[in-house]
Design an enzyme around this catalytic site. Sequence first.
Site, PDB file in Angstrom:
ATOM      1  N   CYS A 242     -32.668   3.109  24.871  1.00 33.66           N
ATOM      2  CA  CYS A 242     -33.087   3.911  23.348  1.00 33.66           C
ATOM      3  C   CYS A 242     -31.726   3.737  22.430  1.00 33.66           C
ATOM      4  O   CYS A 242     -30.690   4.239  22.537  1.00 33.66           O
ATOM      5  CB  CYS A 242     -33.483   5.255  23.379  1.00 33.66           C
ATOM      6  SG  CYS A 242     -33.926   6.016  21.823  1.00 33.66           S
ATOM      7  N   ASN A 251     -33.776   0.536  32.035  1.00 39.69           N
ATOM      8  CA  ASN A 251     -34.799   1.177  32.637  1.00 39.69           C
ATOM      9  C   ASN A 251     -34.682   0.984  34.133  1.00 39.69           C
ATOM     10  O   ASN A 251     -33.745   0.077  34.718  1.00 39.69           O
ATOM     11  CB  ASN A 251     -36.297   0.378  32.055  1.00 39.69           C
ATOM     12  CG  ASN A 251     -36.640   0.724  31.022  1.00 39.69           C
ATOM     13  OD1 ASN A 251     -35.924   0.082  29.899  1.00 39.69           O
ATOM     14  ND2 ASN A 251     -37.733   1.509  30.847  1.00 39.69           N
TER      15      ASN A 251
HETATM   16  N1  COA Z   1     -42.545  -1.364  10.288  1.00 40.54           N
HETATM   17  C1  COA Z   1     -42.116  -1.942   9.340  1.00 40.54           C
HETATM   18  N2  COA Z   1     -41.376  -1.413   8.492  1.00 40.54           N
HETATM   19  C2  COA Z   1     -41.501   0.081   8.222  1.00 40.54           C
HETATM   20  C3  COA Z   1     -42.164   0.760   9.303  1.00 40.54           C
HETATM   21  C4  COA Z   1     -42.766  -0.236  10.259  1.00 40.54           C
HETATM   22  N3  COA Z   1     -43.448   0.612  11.140  1.00 40.54           N
HETATM   23  N4  COA Z   1     -42.085   1.833   8.881  1.00 40.54           N
HETATM   24  C5  COA Z   1     -41.357   1.947   7.603  1.00 40.54           C
HETATM   25  N5  COA Z   1     -40.849   0.597   7.270  1.00 40.54           N
HETATM   26  C6  COA Z   1     -40.171   0.504   6.183  1.00 40.54           C
HETATM   27  C7  COA Z   1     -40.620   0.997   5.032  1.00 40.54           C
HETATM   28  O1  COA Z   1     -41.461   0.191   4.491  1.00 40.54           O
HETATM   29  C8  COA Z   1     -39.499   0.932   4.159  1.00 40.54           C
HETATM   30  O2  COA Z   1     -39.062  -0.202   3.731  1.00 40.54           O
HETATM   31  P1  COA Z   1     -38.557  -0.433   2.362  1.00 40.54           P
HETATM   32  O3  COA Z   1     -37.193   0.347   2.183  1.00 40.54           O
HETATM   33  O4  COA Z   1     -38.334  -1.881   2.211  1.00 40.54           O
HETATM   34  O5  COA Z   1     -39.530   0.371   1.218  1.00 40.54           O
HETATM   35  C9  COA Z   1     -38.370   1.236   4.893  1.00 40.54           C
HETATM   36  O6  COA Z   1     -38.980   1.122   6.363  1.00 40.54           O
HETATM   37  C10 COA Z   1     -38.134   3.099   5.299  1.00 40.54           C
HETATM   38  O7  COA Z   1     -39.468   3.524   5.282  1.00 40.54           O
HETATM   39  P2  COA Z   1     -39.462   5.331   5.592  1.00 40.54           P
HETATM   40  O8  COA Z   1     -40.953   5.666   5.899  1.00 40.54           O
HETATM   41  O9  COA Z   1     -38.666   5.850   4.715  1.00 40.54           O
HETATM   42  O10 COA Z   1     -38.903   5.085   7.195  1.00 40.54           O
HETATM   43  P3  COA Z   1     -37.575   5.946   7.612  1.00 40.54           P
HETATM   44  O11 COA Z   1     -36.356   5.242   7.231  1.00 40.54           O
HETATM   45  O12 COA Z   1     -37.697   7.338   7.676  1.00 40.54           O
HETATM   46  O13 COA Z   1     -37.762   5.707   9.140  1.00 40.54           O
HETATM   47  C11 COA Z   1     -39.092   5.073  11.051  1.00 40.54           C
HETATM   48  C12 COA Z   1     -38.691   6.035   9.970  1.00 40.54           C
HETATM   49  C13 COA Z   1     -40.328   6.001  11.972  1.00 40.54           C
HETATM   50  C14 COA Z   1     -40.035   3.919  10.327  1.00 40.54           C
HETATM   51  C15 COA Z   1     -37.958   4.691  11.948  1.00 40.54           C
HETATM   52  O14 COA Z   1     -37.059   5.628  12.024  1.00 40.54           O
HETATM   53  C16 COA Z   1     -38.318   3.804  12.965  1.00 40.54           C
HETATM   54  O15 COA Z   1     -38.700   2.729  12.733  1.00 40.54           O
HETATM   55  N6  COA Z   1     -37.955   4.415  14.314  1.00 40.54           N
HETATM   56  C17 COA Z   1     -38.120   3.604  15.491  1.00 40.54           C
HETATM   57  C18 COA Z   1     -37.079   3.720  16.455  1.00 40.54           C
HETATM   58  C19 COA Z   1     -37.205   3.117  17.642  1.00 40.54           C
HETATM   59  O16 COA Z   1     -37.919   2.136  17.763  1.00 40.54           O
HETATM   60  N7  COA Z   1     -36.566   3.694  18.637  1.00 40.54           N
HETATM   61  C20 COA Z   1     -36.763   3.148  20.187  1.00 40.54           C
HETATM   62  C21 COA Z   1     -38.060   3.361  20.633  1.00 40.54           C
HETATM   63  S1  COA Z   1     -38.660   4.909  21.289  1.00 40.54           S
HETATM   64 ZN    ZN Z   2     -37.059   3.730  27.673  1.00 44.14          ZN
END
Ligand code: COA
Ligand code: ZN
Length: 320
Positions: A242, A251
């Site tokens: 992660c 993994n």
């Molecule tokens: N796919 C693509 N883009 C996304 C998205 C998604 N699922 N969710 C949000 N975004 C984009 C938004 O459209 C926004 O874009 P913009 O700046 O161009 O308007 C930007 O990301 C910020 O959106 P917001 O809702 O404020 O998200 P955030 O910055 O608070 O982040 C998550 C929240 C959940 C989207 C982010 O933390 C994330 O993707 N986490 C996943 C982490 C991961 O994969 N970890 C390992 C696996 S467990």
């Molecule tokens: Zn994992």
Amino acid sequence: MSRFARDMIVIQEVGPRDGFQIEPAWVETSSKISLIDACSEAGFSRIEVSSFVSPTAVPMLRDAAEVFAKIRRKPGVTYVALVPNLEGARRAIAANANELNLVVSASETHNLANMRMTRDQSLRTFNQIAESVLAPQITLNGTVATAFGCPFEGKQPVETVMDIVSRYLRLGVQGITLADTTGMANPRQVAELVRLTLSQIPSNALTLHFHNTRGMGLANVLAAYQAGARRFDASFGGLGGCPFAPGATGNICTEDLVHMCHEMSLPTGIDLGAVMGIARRLPALLGHDVPGQVIKAGRSHDLHPMPKPAPKETSARKET
Ligand code: COA
Ligand code: ZN
């Protein structure tokens, strides 16, 4: 039920998602597709293909839609997408994912670092996904990350983990994954949590997701198996981790796990030779060695030629 069916081990290949998300250098989309196609051919029934997450958070998987569009889908294989929020769910459904893997951490601190949301916010979002965007043919899996320990908070109360499991079940998930995000689980703890979870759901609905960060990965698999678990995530070459958990490493390694199962006469339906072939492609593709051991040592039954007898000692040497 025959003994064979009872003992079948389901291994979900998560290398394309958990493996590639933490790689430092870009992996070409065409290489991802070719590896996933090879996994379909190798006999996996479940493959986690990619994540529909923010491309800023995980740039390595920003090509998820293209990967989903171009893989060759083998009938009977479930192609899974990890999804953090509504936007991710919509994109995954548009990409024709068969299953959405929802993720929330047992630890509030890790969920904030990973998803930039509280656990409650994540779970409310998942409710919206289940109620408003889900199509009937798409299944849901609920993952509890850091279920065995969090790198910021340490061990998580079992009640917290089981509360999240209950909330997932109430929103209608078909499967639950208990994830050991940074390899903190030990076999005794695993057995206890697996027994508790299997009092709520059948073994074909429970997946264990172990990382081998502290060398306990396959020991944890065995403990989970002995407690009744039959489904495991693993990553080709032992890649993975992660990006939002300090010290995260790979993994448990798919080919090492398949090898162990087959050595124990536990069928997986997976062609070990084919998985070893996939793993052998990784070092050149990624530019670094991979942790998996069976591709280095060979299978247990890959025997070596007998050594030639040592030359007889000469009388001159005897005297010295
Ligand atoms: N796919 C693509 N883009 C996304 C998205 C998604 N699922 N969710 C949000 N975004 C984009 C938004 O459209 C926004 O874009 P913009 O700046 O161009 O308007 C930007 O990301 C910020 O959106 P917001 O809702 O404020 O998200 P955030 O910055 O608070 O982040 C998550 C929240 C959940 C989207 C982010 O933390 C994330 O993707 N986490 C996943 C982490 C991961 O994969 N970890 C390992 C696996 S467990
Ligand atoms: Zn994992």
